[in-house]
Design a protein around this motif. Structure first.
Motif, PDB file in Angstrom:
ATOM      1  N   ILE A 236      76.909  15.808 -22.149  1.00 23.87           N
ATOM      2  CA  ILE A 236      77.872  14.848 -21.665  1.00 23.87           C
ATOM      3  C   ILE A 236      78.732  15.597 -20.548  1.00 23.87           C
ATOM      4  O   ILE A 236      79.030  15.050 -19.320  1.00 23.87           O
ATOM      5  N   PHE A 237      79.143  16.863 -20.523  1.00 22.50           N
ATOM      6  CA  PHE A 237      79.660  17.670 -19.486  1.00 22.50           C
ATOM      7  C   PHE A 237      78.914  17.610 -18.117  1.00 22.50           C
ATOM      8  O   PHE A 237      79.380  17.618 -17.190  1.00 22.50           O
ATOM      9  N   GLY A 238      77.617  18.016 -18.184  1.00 21.85           N
ATOM     10  CA  GLY A 238      76.733  17.876 -17.250  1.00 21.85           C
ATOM     11  C   GLY A 238      76.935  16.317 -16.445  1.00 21.85           C
ATOM     12  O   GLY A 238      76.444  16.563 -15.500  1.00 21.85           O
ATOM     13  N   MET A 239      76.804  15.441 -17.286  1.00 20.21           N
ATOM     14  CA  MET A 239      76.780  13.925 -16.763  1.00 20.21           C
ATOM     15  C   MET A 239      78.094  13.806 -15.761  1.00 20.21           C
ATOM     16  O   MET A 239      78.043  13.306 -14.930  1.00 20.21           O
ATOM     17  N   SER A 240      78.925  14.304 -16.467  1.00 24.91           N
ATOM     18  CA  SER A 240      80.408  14.155 -15.659  1.00 24.91           C
ATOM     19  C   SER A 240      80.326  14.818 -14.433  1.00 24.91           C
ATOM     20  O   SER A 240      80.906  14.339 -13.379  1.00 24.91           O
ATOM     21  N   PHE A 241      79.725  16.103 -14.363  1.00 24.97           N
ATOM     22  CA  PHE A 241      79.657  16.995 -13.364  1.00 24.97           C
ATOM     23  C   PHE A 241      78.755  16.100 -12.219  1.00 24.97           C
ATOM     24  O   PHE A 241      78.973  15.913 -11.112  1.00 24.97           O
ATOM     25  N   ILE A 242      77.640  15.539 -12.679  1.00 28.19           N
ATOM     26  CA  ILE A 242      76.792  14.881 -11.822  1.00 28.19           C
ATOM     27  C   ILE A 242      77.407  13.653 -11.008  1.00 28.19           C
ATOM     28  O   ILE A 242      77.353  13.343  -9.894  1.00 28.19           O
ATOM     29  N   ILE A 243      78.288  12.943 -11.913  1.00 28.17           N
ATOM     30  CA  ILE A 243      78.698  11.745 -11.326  1.00 28.17           C
ATOM     31  C   ILE A 243      79.697  12.092 -10.160  1.00 28.17           C
ATOM     32  O   ILE A 243      79.988  11.322  -9.275  1.00 28.17           O
ATOM     33  N   ILE A 244      80.840  13.154 -10.806  1.00 26.07           N
ATOM     34  CA  ILE A 244      81.851  13.489  -9.641  1.00 26.07           C
ATOM     35  C   ILE A 244      81.082  14.212  -8.487  1.00 26.07           C
ATOM     36  O   ILE A 244      81.547  13.909  -7.240  1.00 26.07           O
ATOM     37  N   LEU A 245      80.133  14.732  -8.734  1.00 23.52           N
ATOM     38  CA  LEU A 245      79.172  15.634  -7.512  1.00 23.52           C
ATOM     39  C   LEU A 245      78.743  14.386  -6.842  1.00 23.52           C
ATOM     40  O   LEU A 245      78.804  14.604  -5.505  1.00 23.52           O
ATOM     41  N   LEU A 246      78.322  13.149  -7.279  1.00 23.11           N
ATOM     42  CA  LEU A 246      77.802  12.291  -6.308  1.00 23.11           C
ATOM     43  C   LEU A 246      78.793  11.641  -5.657  1.00 23.11           C
ATOM     44  O   LEU A 246      78.541  11.433  -4.321  1.00 23.11           O
ATOM     45  N   SER A 247      79.973  11.643  -6.051  1.00 22.23           N
ATOM     46  CA  SER A 247      80.973  11.039  -5.391  1.00 22.23           C
ATOM     47  C   SER A 247      81.613  12.026  -4.339  1.00 22.23           C
ATOM     48  O   SER A 247      81.816  11.555  -3.052  1.00 22.23           O
ATOM     49  N   SER A 248      81.684  13.266  -4.470  1.00 21.58           N
ATOM     50  CA  SER A 248      81.899  14.443  -3.379  1.00 21.58           C
ATOM     51  C   SER A 248      81.066  14.327  -2.317  1.00 21.58           C
ATOM     52  O   SER A 248      81.055  14.503  -1.247  1.00 21.58           O
ATOM     53  N   SER A 249      79.576  14.280  -2.651  1.00 18.99           N
ATOM     54  CA  SER A 249      78.456  14.406  -1.955  1.00 18.99           C
ATOM     55  C   SER A 249      78.408  13.064  -0.887  1.00 18.99           C
ATOM     56  O   SER A 249      78.324  13.152   0.226  1.00 18.99           O
ATOM     57  N   THR A 250      78.902  11.798  -1.528  1.00 22.34           N
ATOM     58  CA  THR A 250      78.984  10.755  -0.764  1.00 22.34           C
ATOM     59  C   THR A 250      79.935  11.013   0.429  1.00 22.34           C
ATOM     60  O   THR A 250      80.021  10.364   1.531  1.00 22.34           O
ATOM     61  N   LEU A 251      81.412  11.439  -0.066  1.00 23.32           N
ATOM     62  CA  LEU A 251      82.364  11.614   0.830  1.00 23.32           C
ATOM     63  C   LEU A 251      81.794  12.560   2.038  1.00 23.32           C
ATOM     64  O   LEU A 251      82.010  12.382   3.261  1.00 23.32           O
ATOM     65  N   GLU A 252      81.040  13.531   1.498  1.00 25.90           N
ATOM     66  CA  GLU A 252      80.794  14.765   2.444  1.00 25.90           C
ATOM     67  C   GLU A 252      79.573  13.980   3.785  1.00 25.90           C
ATOM     68  O   GLU A 252      79.545  14.131   4.885  1.00 25.90           O
ATOM     69  N   LEU A 253      78.998  12.958   2.763  1.00 28.91           N
ATOM     70  CA  LEU A 253      77.910  12.165   4.052  1.00 28.91           C
ATOM     71  C   LEU A 253      78.736  11.373   4.748  1.00 28.91           C
ATOM     72  O   LEU A 253      78.119  11.324   6.293  1.00 28.91           O
ATOM     73  N   PHE A 254      79.695  10.659   4.432  1.00 26.57           N
ATOM     74  CA  PHE A 254      80.508   9.833   5.305  1.00 26.57           C
ATOM     75  C   PHE A 254      81.199  10.841   6.455  1.00 26.57           C
ATOM     76  O   PHE A 254      80.975  10.390   7.740  1.00 26.57           O
ATOM     77  N   LYS A 255      81.541  11.805   6.093  1.00 28.10           N
ATOM     78  CA  LYS A 255      82.184  12.799   6.985  1.00 28.10           C
ATOM     79  C   LYS A 255      81.272  13.363   8.113  1.00 28.10           C
ATOM     80  O   LYS A 255      81.636  13.614   9.174  1.00 28.10           O
ATOM     81  N   ASN A 256      79.861  13.596   7.834  1.00 28.96           N
ATOM     82  CA  ASN A 256      79.012  14.175   8.591  1.00 28.96           C
ATOM     83  C   ASN A 256      78.009  13.352   9.317  1.00 28.96           C
ATOM     84  O   ASN A 256      77.294  13.741   9.825  1.00 28.96           O
ATOM     85  N   ILE A 257      78.302  12.160   9.125  1.00 27.15           N
ATOM     86  CA  ILE A 257      77.592  11.066   9.972  1.00 27.15           C
ATOM     87  C   ILE A 257      77.878  11.209  11.384  1.00 27.15           C
ATOM     88  O   ILE A 257      78.894  10.990  11.922  1.00 27.15           O
TER      89      ILE A 257
END
Length: 268
Positions: A236-257
């Protein structure tokens, strides 16, 4: 604080006019018992809504009188706090029985945007109101359980539920505060810091003060066919980490386009 008497009076009035086992209700489905019969009722009572309004108004009054927002316009601060409250309430739709799991990815993404260039104090306030919206909606049904099965009157059961929501909101406030305090302009930090402090708060909530292991964001991955295959491995904690990591990764992707270089396009 001068606006508190109205909702407080409404709470008391509602408690007085509601006889035992006859709570006024609005939406939801719940089995309620009364002397001699069983009937279907709903779970959000008028008492709980009035109590929630009191908590929200008093929280705003306390927060905005306790901190100096010289760098943030007062009206904009209120709007940001309301938006954060709305995001917290909306995140509940990612869980059962609604299963809009996509919100568990979108809302942390919006949270990270809202925390851009915020000082730690105001980040805590945004986190607190996010948690207040999250918990008031997420555990509202406890009010009816305490009232119907615990024997407490509607006012006391509403008060206990709201007090619990206010306490649990501190965890979200600490998430936002810690993130804002520790963040630096570094790619790995921007990517992993927010998921780490989010999961740390969930882990602390697992056992701190006897524990309250409810509404971990990882639960929203159960119906997410994109990542639910990792549940047996990550937990459960690993899945929480993955979900929030996907969100932060998406933000970084938008920033670095990178924007297209018009000069190179013209020359080509």
């Amino acid at each position: 604080l001068k606006y508190l008497p109205l909702p407080s009076a409404l709470i008391i009035f509602s408690s007085l006019i509601n006889a035992p086992h006859k709570t006024i209700v609005l939406v939801g489905s719940y089995r309620t018992y009364s002397p001699g019969k069983t009937f279907e009722s709903s779970t959000i009572s008028i008492n709980f809504i009035y109590s929630s309004l009191t908590v929200i108004i008093s929280s705003y009054a306390f927060v905005f009188k306790s901190f100096n927002f010289s760098s943030v316009p007062f009206l904009l601060s209120i709007l940001k706090a309301i938006f954060s409250f709305f995001l917290g309430a909306l995140l509940i739709l990612a869980f059962e029985p609604f299963n809009f799991w996509i919100l568990s990815l979108i809302i942390p993404f919006l949270i990270l945007i809202s925390l851009e260039r915020q000082n730690p104090k105001f980040s805590f306030i945004l986190g607190y109101f996010f948690g207040l919206g999250f918990w008031l909606i997420g555990i509202f049904w406890i009010e009816n359980s305490i009232n119907v099965f615990g024997g407490a009157n509607a006012f006391i059961s509403s008060l206990l539920t709201i007090a619990l929501s206010m306490f649990l909101s501190l965890f979200q406030g600490l998430i936002f505060l810690t993130y804002s305090f520790l963040k630096v302009d570094n790619f790995l930090t921007r990517l992993f810091l927010f998921p780490s402090v989010w999961v740390l708060s969930e882990w602390l909530r697992e056992f701190l003060f006897s524990g309250f292991p409810w509404l971990y964001v990882g639960y929203a991955s159960i119906d997410n066919s994109l990542i639910n295959g990792f549940i047996p491995i990550a937990g459960i904690f690993g899945m929480s980490f993955i979900i929030i990591l996907l969100s932060s990764s998406t933000l970084e992707l938008f920033k670095n386009i990178k924007k297209p270089n018009l000069n190179s396009i013209i020359l080509s």
